[in-house]
Design a protein around this motif. Structure first.
Motif, PDB file in Angstrom:
ATOM      1  N   GLY A  65       0.816  -1.210   0.000  1.00 39.73           N
ATOM      2  CA  GLY A  65       0.000   0.000   0.000  1.00 39.73           C
ATOM      3  C   GLY A  65       0.845   1.254   0.000  1.00 39.73           C
ATOM      4  O   GLY A  65       0.828   2.023   0.948  1.00 39.73           O
ATOM      5  N   LEU A  66       1.601   1.455  -1.019  1.00 43.60           N
ATOM      6  CA  LEU A  66       2.529   2.579  -1.083  1.00 43.60           C
ATOM      7  C   LEU A  66       1.799   3.919  -1.078  1.00 43.60           C
ATOM      8  O   LEU A  66       1.031   4.215  -1.976  1.00 43.60           O
ATOM      9  N   PRO A  67       2.057   4.749  -0.067  1.00 42.85           N
ATOM     10  CA  PRO A  67       1.374   6.039   0.015  1.00 42.85           C
ATOM     11  C   PRO A  67       1.852   7.030  -1.039  1.00 42.85           C
ATOM     12  O   PRO A  67       1.224   8.038  -1.269  1.00 42.85           O
ATOM     13  N   GLU A  68       2.982   6.734  -1.731  1.00 44.64           N
ATOM     14  CA  GLU A  68       3.477   7.664  -2.739  1.00 44.64           C
ATOM     15  C   GLU A  68       2.657   7.611  -4.026  1.00 44.64           C
ATOM     16  O   GLU A  68       3.001   8.261  -4.993  1.00 44.64           O
ATOM     17  N   HIS A  69       1.583   6.851  -4.041  1.00 38.32           N
ATOM     18  CA  HIS A  69       0.689   6.784  -5.201  1.00 38.32           C
ATOM     19  C   HIS A  69      -0.726   7.168  -4.768  1.00 38.32           C
ATOM     20  O   HIS A  69      -1.656   6.371  -4.873  1.00 38.32           O
ATOM     21  N   PRO A  70      -0.900   8.400  -4.285  1.00 39.42           N
ATOM     22  CA  PRO A  70      -2.197   8.807  -3.730  1.00 39.42           C
ATOM     23  C   PRO A  70      -3.334   8.783  -4.744  1.00 39.42           C
ATOM     24  O   PRO A  70      -4.467   8.467  -4.384  1.00 39.42           O
ATOM     25  N   GLU A  71      -3.059   9.070  -6.014  1.00 41.00           N
ATOM     26  CA  GLU A  71      -4.117   9.072  -7.025  1.00 41.00           C
ATOM     27  C   GLU A  71      -4.657   7.648  -7.234  1.00 41.00           C
ATOM     28  O   GLU A  71      -5.868   7.437  -7.291  1.00 41.00           O
ATOM     29  N   PRO A 104       1.320  -4.400 -15.312  1.00 40.43           N
ATOM     30  CA  PRO A 104       0.768  -4.022 -16.617  1.00 40.43           C
ATOM     31  C   PRO A 104      -0.665  -3.487 -16.545  1.00 40.43           C
ATOM     32  O   PRO A 104      -1.146  -2.927 -17.505  1.00 40.43           O
ATOM     33  N   GLY A 105      -1.317  -3.667 -15.413  1.00 39.08           N
ATOM     34  CA  GLY A 105      -2.682  -3.165 -15.249  1.00 39.08           C
ATOM     35  C   GLY A 105      -3.042  -3.071 -13.786  1.00 39.08           C
ATOM     36  O   GLY A 105      -2.470  -3.758 -12.944  1.00 39.08           O
ATOM     37  N   VAL A 106      -4.008  -2.203 -13.473  1.00 37.23           N
ATOM     38  CA  VAL A 106      -4.477  -2.019 -12.101  1.00 37.23           C
ATOM     39  C   VAL A 106      -5.432  -3.150 -11.712  1.00 37.23           C
ATOM     40  O   VAL A 106      -5.512  -3.550 -10.560  1.00 37.23           O
ATOM     41  N   GLY A 107      -6.148  -3.694 -12.706  1.00 39.34           N
ATOM     42  CA  GLY A 107      -7.066  -4.790 -12.445  1.00 39.34           C
ATOM     43  C   GLY A 107      -6.339  -6.123 -12.463  1.00 39.34           C
ATOM     44  O   GLY A 107      -5.377  -6.308 -13.215  1.00 39.34           O
ATOM     45  N   PHE A 108      -6.791  -7.048 -11.605  1.00 34.00           N
ATOM     46  CA  PHE A 108      -6.164  -8.371 -11.545  1.00 34.00           C
ATOM     47  C   PHE A 108      -7.245  -9.426 -11.335  1.00 34.00           C
ATOM     48  O   PHE A 108      -8.088  -9.299 -10.448  1.00 34.00           O
ATOM     49  N   ILE A 109      -7.201 -10.482 -12.167  1.00 32.71           N
ATOM     50  CA  ILE A 109      -8.149 -11.596 -12.068  1.00 32.71           C
ATOM     51  C   ILE A 109      -7.369 -12.851 -11.698  1.00 32.71           C
ATOM     52  O   ILE A 109      -6.457 -13.256 -12.432  1.00 32.71           O
ATOM     53  N   THR A 110      -7.702 -13.469 -10.559  1.00 27.03           N
ATOM     54  CA  THR A 110      -7.085 -14.744 -10.202  1.00 27.03           C
ATOM     55  C   THR A 110      -7.700 -15.837 -11.081  1.00 27.03           C
ATOM     56  O   THR A 110      -8.807 -15.672 -11.614  1.00 27.03           O
ATOM     57  N   TYR A 111      -7.015 -16.950 -11.234  1.00 26.91           N
ATOM     58  CA  TYR A 111      -7.499 -18.018 -12.097  1.00 26.91           C
ATOM     59  C   TYR A 111      -8.915 -18.492 -11.748  1.00 26.91           C
ATOM     60  O   TYR A 111      -9.732 -18.673 -12.635  1.00 26.91           O
ATOM     61  N   HIS A 124      -0.930   1.588 -13.213  1.00 26.63           N
ATOM     62  CA  HIS A 124      -0.218   1.020 -12.069  1.00 26.63           C
ATOM     63  C   HIS A 124       1.272   1.326 -12.215  1.00 26.63           C
ATOM     64  O   HIS A 124       1.811   1.249 -13.322  1.00 26.63           O
ATOM     65  N   PRO A 125       1.962   1.663 -11.107  1.00 26.09           N
ATOM     66  CA  PRO A 125       3.380   2.014 -11.214  1.00 26.09           C
ATOM     67  C   PRO A 125       4.304   0.840 -11.574  1.00 26.09           C
ATOM     68  O   PRO A 125       5.379   1.058 -12.123  1.00 26.09           O
ATOM     69  N   ASN A 163      -0.957  -4.874  -2.977  1.00 30.01           N
ATOM     70  CA  ASN A 163      -0.440  -4.722  -4.338  1.00 30.01           C
ATOM     71  C   ASN A 163      -0.983  -3.496  -5.069  1.00 30.01           C
ATOM     72  O   ASN A 163      -0.611  -3.260  -6.209  1.00 30.01           O
ATOM     73  N   LEU A 164      -1.865  -2.744  -4.416  1.00 31.56           N
ATOM     74  CA  LEU A 164      -2.551  -1.619  -5.059  1.00 31.56           C
ATOM     75  C   LEU A 164      -3.227  -2.067  -6.347  1.00 31.56           C
ATOM     76  O   LEU A 164      -2.968  -1.558  -7.434  1.00 31.56           O
TER      77      LEU A 164
END
Length: 188
Positions: free
Chosen positions: A3-9, A49-56, A45-46, A88-89
């Motif tokens: 949860g990195l606070p340096e990515h507030p947006e 490859p994407g902000v969204g993540f789908i588990t199997y 996402h910093p 993981n944001l």
């Protein structure tokens, strides 16, 4: 990342999402641990490859061998938002939630004791899984198949067999079957 606070947006965007909300995007990468989705809305996402993540397990209701059997890089998808992964944001997503649950549909139209035909899909040491509807497999336990050393001595993958519904467990999404001729007698 924790949860990195340096990515507030990004943090603010993910906190604004509501479980059950539909999010659209493009499949950005398929990895051995899941699928990244570049969302249409929100910041990038910093690291991933994407902000969204789908588990199997959240890709499809049906059994599949690899994620590329379900999605491909560049494919447009609409998923249900499940939760904000603060470590993981990421926006944890479900693609299967956007499709009707074949198990629920099956349970709505089939009753315990009903006879069905199905195709043996997988042999395991404790029995055989039989596909009785698209996306629905049930287990015929080993002891209902044979007293011999191997399930493969009785049924083969791809073989069509007659079965009887023994139990439908909606909570655990499990279907218990028996061979038609092995149906228990009324007096038992």
């Amino acid at each position: 990342m924790g949860g990195l606070p340096e990515h507030p947006e990004l943090w603010a965007f993910l906190e604004s999402l509501t479980p059950g909300e539909a999010l659209s995007g493009t499949v950005a990468a398929i990895e051995r641990f899941g699928v990244f989705v570049a969302l249409d809305e929100g910041p990038a996402h910093p690291l991933f490859p994407g902000v969204g993540f789908i588990t199997y397990p959240e890709l499809a209701w049906q059994r599949f061998d690899k994620a590329s059997d379900v999605v491909h890089v560049g494919q447009r998808v609409t998923c249900e938002f499940l939760q904000f992964d603060t470590w993981n944001l990421e926006a944890r997503l479900s693609l299967r939630a956007m499709q009707p649950d074949p198990f629920q549909e099956f349970a709505d139209r089939v009753a315990v004791g009903q006879e069905l035909r199905g195709e043996v899909s997988v042999l395991v040491p404790f029995g055989a899984f039989v596909r009785v509807a698209d996306g629905v497999e049930g287990l015929v336990r080993r002891q209902d198949l044979t007293t011999g050393p191997a399930v493969a001595d009785v049924v083969r993958v791809g073989e069509e067999i007659a079965v009887v519904v023994r139990e439908i467990d909606l909570g655990r999404r499990r279907l218990s079957l028996s061979l038609q001729q092995e149906r228990p007698a009324e007096s038992r």
